[in-house]
Design an enzyme around this catalytic site. Structure first.
Site, PDB file in Angstrom:
ATOM      1  N   ASP A  40       0.872  -1.180   0.000  1.00 24.53           N
ATOM      2  CA  ASP A  40       0.000   0.000   0.000  1.00 24.53           C
ATOM      3  C   ASP A  40       0.911   1.233   0.000  1.00 24.53           C
ATOM      4  O   ASP A  40       2.138   1.116  -0.165  1.00 24.53           O
ATOM      5  CB  ASP A  40      -1.010  -0.035   1.165  1.00 24.53           C
ATOM      6  CG  ASP A  40      -0.372   0.251   2.526  1.00 24.53           C
ATOM      7  OD1 ASP A  40       0.873   0.374   2.603  1.00 24.53           O
ATOM      8  OD2 ASP A  40      -1.124   0.357   3.516  1.00 24.53           O
ATOM      9  N   HIS A  41       0.308   2.408   0.212  1.00 30.92           N
ATOM     10  CA  HIS A  41       1.093   3.642   0.197  1.00 30.92           C
ATOM     11  C   HIS A  41       2.167   3.648   1.291  1.00 30.92           C
ATOM     12  O   HIS A  41       3.245   4.205   1.105  1.00 30.92           O
ATOM     13  CB  HIS A  41       0.171   4.862   0.338  1.00 30.92           C
ATOM     14  CG  HIS A  41      -0.724   4.770   1.533  1.00 30.92           C
ATOM     15  ND1 HIS A  41      -1.784   3.874   1.596  1.00 30.92           N
ATOM     16  CD2 HIS A  41      -0.722   5.423   2.725  1.00 30.92           C
ATOM     17  CE1 HIS A  41      -2.399   4.004   2.776  1.00 30.92           C
ATOM     18  NE2 HIS A  41      -1.763   4.938   3.476  1.00 30.92           N
ATOM     19  N   CYS A  79       3.252  -2.974   3.936  1.00 27.60           N
ATOM     20  CA  CYS A  79       2.408  -1.816   4.256  1.00 27.60           C
ATOM     21  C   CYS A  79       3.148  -0.996   5.304  1.00 27.60           C
ATOM     22  O   CYS A  79       4.346  -1.191   5.495  1.00 27.60           O
ATOM     23  CB  CYS A  79       0.994  -2.240   4.684  1.00 27.60           C
ATOM     24  SG  CYS A  79       0.876  -3.137   6.246  1.00 27.60           S
ATOM     25  N   GLY A  80       2.473  -0.083   5.976  1.00 27.16           N
ATOM     26  CA  GLY A  80       3.182   0.778   6.923  1.00 27.16           C
ATOM     27  C   GLY A  80       3.844  -0.021   8.028  1.00 27.16           C
ATOM     28  O   GLY A  80       5.030   0.152   8.332  1.00 27.16           O
ATOM     29  N   THR A  81       3.057  -0.908   8.636  1.00 24.81           N
ATOM     30  CA  THR A  81       3.584  -1.750   9.712  1.00 24.81           C
ATOM     31  C   THR A  81       3.870  -3.176   9.261  1.00 24.81           C
ATOM     32  O   THR A  81       4.560  -3.914   9.969  1.00 24.81           O
ATOM     33  CB  THR A  81       2.543  -1.853  10.843  1.00 24.81           C
ATOM     34  OG1 THR A  81       1.330  -2.391  10.273  1.00 24.81           O
ATOM     35  CG2 THR A  81       2.260  -0.503  11.477  1.00 24.81           C
ATOM     36  N   ILE A 105       1.489  -5.200   9.301  1.00 25.66           N
ATOM     37  CA  ILE A 105       0.501  -5.969  10.071  1.00 25.66           C
ATOM     38  C   ILE A 105      -0.771  -6.198   9.262  1.00 25.66           C
ATOM     39  O   ILE A 105      -1.210  -7.337   9.063  1.00 25.66           O
ATOM     40  CB  ILE A 105       0.189  -5.266  11.415  1.00 25.66           C
ATOM     41  CG1 ILE A 105       1.444  -5.229  12.291  1.00 25.66           C
ATOM     42  CG2 ILE A 105      -0.937  -5.994  12.145  1.00 25.66           C
ATOM     43  CD1 ILE A 105       1.298  -4.399  13.565  1.00 25.66           C
ATOM     44  N   GLY A 106      -1.382  -5.117   8.779  1.00 24.33           N
ATOM     45  CA  GLY A 106      -2.651  -5.266   8.056  1.00 24.33           C
ATOM     46  C   GLY A 106      -2.511  -6.145   6.827  1.00 24.33           C
ATOM     47  O   GLY A 106      -3.368  -7.002   6.552  1.00 24.33           O
ATOM     48  N   HIS A 116      11.148 -23.308   9.489  1.00 20.73           N
ATOM     49  CA  HIS A 116      10.164 -23.973  10.344  1.00 20.73           C
ATOM     50  C   HIS A 116       8.744 -23.914   9.781  1.00 20.73           C
ATOM     51  O   HIS A 116       7.992 -24.876   9.929  1.00 20.73           O
ATOM     52  CB  HIS A 116      10.137 -23.325  11.741  1.00 20.73           C
ATOM     53  CG  HIS A 116      11.395 -23.533  12.521  1.00 20.73           C
ATOM     54  ND1 HIS A 116      11.460 -23.346  13.881  1.00 20.73           N
ATOM     55  CD2 HIS A 116      12.638 -23.908  12.138  1.00 20.73           C
ATOM     56  CE1 HIS A 116      12.688 -23.597  14.312  1.00 20.73           C
ATOM     57  NE2 HIS A 116      13.435 -23.925  13.268  1.00 20.73           N
ATOM     58  N   ARG A 155       8.767 -32.876  11.992  1.00 18.85           N
ATOM     59  CA  ARG A 155       7.984 -32.154  13.009  1.00 18.85           C
ATOM     60  C   ARG A 155       7.431 -30.839  12.458  1.00 18.85           C
ATOM     61  O   ARG A 155       6.324 -30.428  12.816  1.00 18.85           O
ATOM     62  CB  ARG A 155       8.805 -31.919  14.283  1.00 18.85           C
ATOM     63  CG  ARG A 155       9.947 -30.928  14.168  1.00 18.85           C
ATOM     64  CD  ARG A 155      10.728 -30.862  15.479  1.00 18.85           C
ATOM     65  NE  ARG A 155      11.678 -29.763  15.532  1.00 18.85           N
ATOM     66  CZ  ARG A 155      12.847 -29.739  14.889  1.00 18.85           C
ATOM     67  NH1 ARG A 155      13.211 -30.754  14.119  1.00 18.85           N
ATOM     68  NH2 ARG A 155      13.665 -28.704  15.015  1.00 18.85           N
ATOM     69  N   HIS A 156       8.181 -30.214  11.560  1.00 18.22           N
ATOM     70  CA  HIS A 156       7.699 -28.959  10.979  1.00 18.22           C
ATOM     71  C   HIS A 156       6.605 -29.218   9.951  1.00 18.22           C
ATOM     72  O   HIS A 156       5.616 -28.472   9.882  1.00 18.22           O
ATOM     73  CB  HIS A 156       8.859 -28.174  10.366  1.00 18.22           C
ATOM     74  CG  HIS A 156       9.845 -27.708  11.391  1.00 18.22           C
ATOM     75  ND1 HIS A 156       9.464 -27.028  12.526  1.00 18.22           N
ATOM     76  CD2 HIS A 156      11.195 -27.851  11.464  1.00 18.22           C
ATOM     77  CE1 HIS A 156      10.537 -26.763  13.252  1.00 18.22           C
ATOM     78  NE2 HIS A 156      11.598 -27.259  12.640  1.00 18.22           N
TER      79      HIS A 156
END
Ligand code: RB5
Length: 143
Positions: free
Chosen positions: A8-9, A65-67, A69-70, A98, A133-134
Site C-alpha cells: 500500500d502507500h 504496508c506501513g507496519t 501488520i494489516g 520452520h 515435526r515442521h
C-alpha cells in the site's frame, strides 16, 4: 524464482527499493501495486498477491504496508498462505526453515531499506528444513 510483490502507500517507497534489489539479483517479479504513493487499501493488494502465490503462479510473495501488520493479516486469510511479518533476519530465516512461509511481510515504516534487503535475501535464500515435526505442524495449520 518468481516473486509477486505488492504494497500500500505505507510500503510504497520500501517496495521500490526491494524491486530494485530483486532486479539487481536477476530475480523475476511482478508488481501488483500500488503504483503511486496515494492512499489506498492494503487488502486490495494483499488478496491478489496471496491468490497468485497459492495458485503457484509465483514461488513467493513480498507484501509491504506501513507496519506490515494489516497486509499480513489479510494475506493469512487466504487458505494455503503462510505470511510471516519479519523485522529481523533471525525471524526471516526461522520462518522459512520452520513454517515454510510463502509470503514475507514487512513494515515500510518499521524497517529501513538496509535491513529490509537483508531480510529479503535471508527469506529467499533459506530453504524449508523439510523436517517431519515442521511438516506435521504446517499440516495442522492447513487442517
Ligand atoms: C496505512 O496508513 C496503514 O494503516 C497501513 O499501511 C498498515 O500499517 C496497516 O496495517
Amino acid at each position: 524464482m518468481k516473486i509477486a510483490i505488492g504494497s500500500d502507500h505505507g510500503g510504497f517507497e520500501l517496495k521500490a527499493e526491494v524491486m530494485k534489489h530483486l532486479s539487481d539479483r536477476g530475480i523475476e517479479f511482478k508488481d501488483f501495486g500500488c503504483y503511486d504513493a496515494n492512499s489506498c487499501d492494503y487488502p486490495d493488494i494483499a488478496k491478489p498477491v496471496a491468490k497468485a502465490v497459492v495458485n503457484k503462479e509465483y514461488d513467493f510473495g513480498i507484501l509491504i504496508c506501513g507496519t506490515g501488520i494489516g497486509i499480513s493479516i489479510t494475506a493469512n486469510k487466504i487458505k494455503g498462505i503462510r505470511a510471516a511479518l519479519c523485522s529481523d533476519c533471525f525471524s526471516a530465516e526461522a520462518t522459512r526453515l520452520h513454517n515454510n512461509a510463502n509470503i514475507l511481510a514487512m513494515g515500510g515504516r518499521v524497517v529501513g531499506p538496509g535491513l529490509a534487503l537483508k531480510i529479503v535475501d535471508t527469506f529467499l535464500d533459506t530453504p524449508f528444513s523439510n523436517e517431519e515435526r515442521h511438516i506435521r505442524r504446517i499440516n495442522k495449520i492447513e487442517e
